[in-house]
Structure formats: C-alpha cells, structure tokens
Design an enzyme around this catalytic site. Structure first.
Site, PDB file in Angstrom:
ATOM      1  N   ARG A 298      -4.095  -5.209  -1.932  1.00  0.00           N
ATOM      2  CA  ARG A 298      -4.558  -4.152  -2.839  1.00  0.00           C
ATOM      3  C   ARG A 298      -4.134  -4.531  -4.255  1.00  0.00           C
ATOM      4  O   ARG A 298      -2.943  -4.607  -4.532  1.00  0.00           O
ATOM      5  CB  ARG A 298      -3.916  -2.830  -2.406  1.00  0.00           C
ATOM      6  CG  ARG A 298      -4.224  -1.639  -3.272  1.00  0.00           C
ATOM      7  CD  ARG A 298      -3.426  -0.427  -2.802  1.00  0.00           C
ATOM      8  NE  ARG A 298      -3.702   0.734  -3.631  1.00  0.00           N
ATOM      9  CZ  ARG A 298      -3.107   0.965  -4.792  1.00  0.00           C
ATOM     10  NH1 ARG A 298      -2.207   0.141  -5.258  1.00  0.00           N
ATOM     11  NH2 ARG A 298      -3.433   2.052  -5.478  1.00  0.00           N
TER      12      ARG A 298
ATOM     13  N   LYS B 232       3.666  -4.816  -9.844  1.00  0.00           N
ATOM     14  CA  LYS B 232       4.829  -3.956  -9.610  1.00  0.00           C
ATOM     15  C   LYS B 232       6.090  -4.478 -10.291  1.00  0.00           C
ATOM     16  O   LYS B 232       6.194  -5.644 -10.638  1.00  0.00           O
ATOM     17  CB  LYS B 232       5.019  -3.726  -8.110  1.00  0.00           C
ATOM     18  CG  LYS B 232       3.957  -2.727  -7.604  1.00  0.00           C
ATOM     19  CD  LYS B 232       4.125  -2.295  -6.192  1.00  0.00           C
ATOM     20  CE  LYS B 232       3.022  -1.246  -5.874  1.00  0.00           C
ATOM     21  NZ  LYS B 232       2.905  -0.977  -4.450  1.00  0.00           N
TER      22      LYS B 232
HETATM   23  N1  PMM Z   1       0.953   1.316  -4.242  1.00  0.00           N
HETATM   24  C1  PMM Z   1       0.600   2.258  -5.133  1.00  0.00           C
HETATM   25  C2  PMM Z   1      -0.386   3.209  -4.816  1.00  0.00           C
HETATM   26  N2  PMM Z   1      -1.020   3.177  -3.629  1.00  0.00           N
HETATM   27  N3  PMM Z   1      -1.339   2.204  -1.513  1.00  0.00           N
HETATM   28  C3  PMM Z   1      -1.021   1.278  -0.614  1.00  0.00           C
HETATM   29  N4  PMM Z   1      -1.642   1.258   0.596  1.00  0.00           N
HETATM   30  N5  PMM Z   1      -0.044   0.348  -0.847  1.00  0.00           N
HETATM   31  C4  PMM Z   1       0.637   0.301  -2.036  1.00  0.00           C
HETATM   32  O1  PMM Z   1       1.522  -0.558  -2.192  1.00  0.00           O
HETATM   33  C5  PMM Z   1       0.318   1.284  -3.023  1.00  0.00           C
HETATM   34  C6  PMM Z   1      -0.696   2.236  -2.716  1.00  0.00           C
HETATM   35  C7  PMM Z   1       1.264   2.298  -6.481  1.00  0.00           C
HETATM   36  O2  PMM Z   1       0.642   1.428  -7.382  1.00  0.00           O
HETATM   37  P1  PMM Z   1      -0.536   1.845  -8.453  1.00  0.00           P
HETATM   38  O3  PMM Z   1       0.020   2.970  -9.289  1.00  0.00           O
HETATM   39  O4  PMM Z   1      -0.764   0.607  -9.222  1.00  0.00           O
HETATM   40  O5  PMM Z   1      -1.771   2.260  -7.725  1.00  0.00           O
END
Ligand code: PMM
Length: 268
Positions: free
Chosen positions: A248, A208
């Site tokens: 995650r 991020k």
């Molecule tokens: N961040 C993203 C997408 N889904 N779900 C959870 N539970 N927590 C998060 O911090 C989260 C998520 C955005 O990141 P990505 O585009 O790399 O998936």
C-alpha cells in the site's frame, strides 16, 4: 502476482497527503493517475490514523468518501475502504468498494466483523493495539514479529467466528501502529512468520516515520517526500521477495518499478 494499492486519503490532516484530495473531482483525478501508474486497487480513507490525529464522526467520514467511491466504482476502478467504522464500511461496500481495510482488525468497532461478514467484501485485518493517541505506550514486545503474528491469528479467528472465511481475509502487520522505530524493522525482518499464517499479506511502509529516521542517519539528513518514496519502493520490493501479496503506497510508479526490477533479477 503482487498487487499495488494506491493510497487516496480524502482527509484534511493525513500526514503526507492531507488536504490535497478533499474535492471529489481532485480525488477522482488522483485515483485515475494511481491507476495509470499501475495501481490494482485504490484505497480510499476519510479518517487520518496518523499519531495524535482527531477521531472523525462516521457521518463526516461518509460525506468525504462515499461520493468518491461511487464515481470510482462507476468507472470500474477497484476500491478498498480504509475505515475503523462499521457503518462506513457497510455504506462503502454498498457504494461499490470490494475490500474493507480495517487497521484495527475489528478491535475499534464491535460491529465491524458482522458488517463485513454481511457485506460479502474481503477484509484486510491490521495489527493494532489502540487508537493513535496512545499507541506508542502499547509498543512493548519481546519478539515483535512473533507477537504480531500471534495477535493477527487471534483477529483471524474472531473474523472466522463472525462468518468471514480465511479466503476473504488479508493480513497486515500494521507498520507504525503500536510500533516505534526499530520495531518496524523487526516486523519486516520477520515477515515470513506472518506470511506463514496462510492468508494473503498486505504491507504499508509508505513514507512512514521509521523510514525517515533511517534516512536521517545518512549524509543528507533531510528526509524529503521523494527520498521517502524511494525508501518505500525499496521496502516494498523486499517485502514482495519475502512473500507479501500487496503493498500500500502513495507513489505507485516508484514502487511498481522497484518490484519490476526485483522480479527481473529473480527471472520471473
Ligand atoms: N497505514 C495507514 C493507513 N491505513 N492501512 C493498511 N492496511 N496498512 C497500513 O499500514 C496503513 C493503512 C497510515 O498511513 P497514511 O496516513 O499514509 O494512509
């Protein structure tokens, strides 16, 4: 024991892996690799939540994710569905997903809580204050971690009222969602306030922007993907120390290793 969720974005526009796994075979191959590297769960998403991303019609989202989920479930790979849409959540659970990962915690779709309650799946509730287009305008806090914990507690109460017991709930402070720059570090520093709420806690720092901003202050300003993965592994291991249940991440291997080393340090 900590769980590692591996990220599988079946989208054309996610900020770090958009467009790589739109083909079902490519997505399945990626999921197998995440599993081989030690992922306990594969988190499948068909709508990017990156700042400024376009909303996706649920029908398009389902065309992207359902064939992948069906294949993974047939192989016995545990799957969560990362969605803001109740209809996608319900269809994904029918296709074999075990967890609904809703970064809005039930705020984006008024049907979501009922759909999750009915599905029997576990429910990951994210801290959220609005869609990505204007979420930074809502990033006003006096004490970030305390307010995030308070709002998560409200979401948990709403979920319980809809029939989702706390034992099915996973709480996520939503790193990067309506939080700018150092506010994300404030959340991580105050993780104990979220852990103290009781349910399992999930955290997603992977690649991020706030990590890149910190890396850019070092001697080598170019925050490449591998440097962001290293930063992710460090934050994930420290989050495990702070009591979180799952992390995650995109690159499962580096985070798995960092957690193993931290565990050895702790004699566990
Ligand atoms: N961040 C993203 C997408 N889904 N779900 C959870 N539970 N927590 C998060 O911090 C989260 C998520 C955005 O990141 P990505 O585009 O790399 O998936």
């Amino acid at each position: 024991m900590t769980a590692i969720w591996g990220i599988l974005n079946v989208t054309p526009d996610s900020f770090s892996d958009g467009g790589r796994y739109l083909d079902v075979d490519d997505a399945v191959a990626r999921a197998r690799l995440l599993r081989a590297h030690g992922a306990d769960m594969v988190d499948v998403g068909g709508e990017s939540t990156r700042p400024g991303a376009e909303r996706v019609d649920p029908a398009v989202e389902q065309q992207r994710v359902l064939p992948v989920i069906e294949r993974l479930a047939a192989e016995g790979i545990p799957v969560s569905i990362d969605t803001l849409h109740a209809s996608t959540a319900a269809a994904a659970v029918r296709a074999g997903a075990r967890v609904v990962n809703d970064v809005s915690g039930g705020l984006a779709d008024p049907e979501m809580r009922a759909a999750v309650a009915e599905s029997g799946a576990d429910y990951a509730i994210g801290h959220w204050r609005g869609f990505s287009a204007d979420m930074y305008a809502r990033a006003e806090y006096r004490r970030v971690a305390r307010e995030v914990a308070g709002e998560l507690q409200e979401r948990m109460g709403e979920a319980a009222a809809a029939g989702i017991a706390p034992s099915r709930v996973i709480l996520d402070p939503g790193i990067g969602f309506a939080k700018a720059g150092t506010q994300n570090w404030d959340v991580l520093r105050g993780l104990d306030e979220i852990v103290a709420l009781g349910p399992r806690v999930l955290i997603g720092t992977s690649r991020k922007r706030f990590l890149a901003e910190t890396l850019a202050q070092t001697a080598d300003a170019d925050a490449t993907e591998s440097r962001r993965d290293l930063a992710t592994a460090v934050t994930s291991a420290l989050a495990v120390r702070a009591g979180v249940w799952a992390v995650r991440v995109h690159d499962v291997r580096s985070t798995r290793d960092a957690i193993a080393i931290a565990r050895a340090w702790d004699g566990r």
